[in-house]
Design an enzyme around this catalytic site. Sequence first.
Site, PDB file in Angstrom:
ATOM      1  N   SER A 144      -0.767 -14.547   0.468  1.00  0.00           N
ATOM      2  CA  SER A 144       0.693 -14.541   0.562  1.00  0.00           C
ATOM      3  C   SER A 144       1.205 -15.960   0.458  1.00  0.00           C
ATOM      4  CB  SER A 144       1.133 -13.936   1.896  1.00  0.00           C
ATOM      5  OG  SER A 144       2.528 -14.116   2.083  1.00  0.00           O
ATOM      6  N   TYR A 158       1.136 -13.756  10.850  1.00  0.00           N
ATOM      7  CA  TYR A 158       0.831 -13.304   9.491  1.00  0.00           C
ATOM      8  C   TYR A 158       0.518 -14.504   8.599  1.00  0.00           C
ATOM      9  CZ  TYR A 158       1.460 -11.046   4.944  1.00  0.00           C
ATOM     10  OH  TYR A 158       1.286 -10.577   3.664  1.00  0.00           O
TER      11      TYR A 158
END
Length: 246
Positions: A144, A158
């Site tokens: 990501s 995250y």
Amino acid sequence: MKAPGALEGKAALVFGGSRGIGAAAARRLAQEGADVALTYVSAPQRAAETVAAIEGAGRAGVAIYADSAAPEAIRAAVSQTVERFGKLNIAVVNAGILMLGDIATVSVEDLDRMLSINVRGVFLAIQAAATQLTEGGRIITIGSNTAVRSGHPGSSVYSMTKAAVAVMVKGAAVDLASRGITVNNIQPGPTVTDMTAGHIEAIRPLIPLKRAADPDEIAGLVAWLARKESGYMTGSSLTIDGGMAL
């Protein structure tokens, strides 16, 4: 007669390939000539639909139930792929979860769950695939763009897990280089998937291109990394996020 694709004769396994980016990657690899196995946990119907699309492209497909938090399931998925196709040339590690929470209040249970799937699960998938990959094989992880930034409040854990993946591929690339296996990491920005459905609109204004990615755009980069022409790139993280992390 259909012209052979760039991945003709190759066999691929997509961890987390039933929907979103994983399903798009599975379809694209098949369109380029590969036979494709995919794993799923909670979406058997979506997995079946993706297999149908693979077969519709004229390639063999199979869906395998496998929880990416379970080491034995990961190893079994690799074994089943090799049993079905006779080899493994490409492994795409897409399985992951997104759980947002302020760092002051995120629960230990949520922390452990994200670490288990987003970091430990990725490591175990790379490890299991590496034991069966052919010479010159490809490992492609889906990370990501938050690996280099916390894009919004609640994304610290995250982001941490995705940063770990970016570093992990560097070490894996060195370890597997003697076998000609490349290991690279794709870092998508906001992409229209089930996982992002609840907060994609809040993020859109932060993207210079003012739109989220389509999963097929990420799949195009997966396909390029799987091809012969990408063979001199390894240990890299490639950000594809509409300019969000500039």
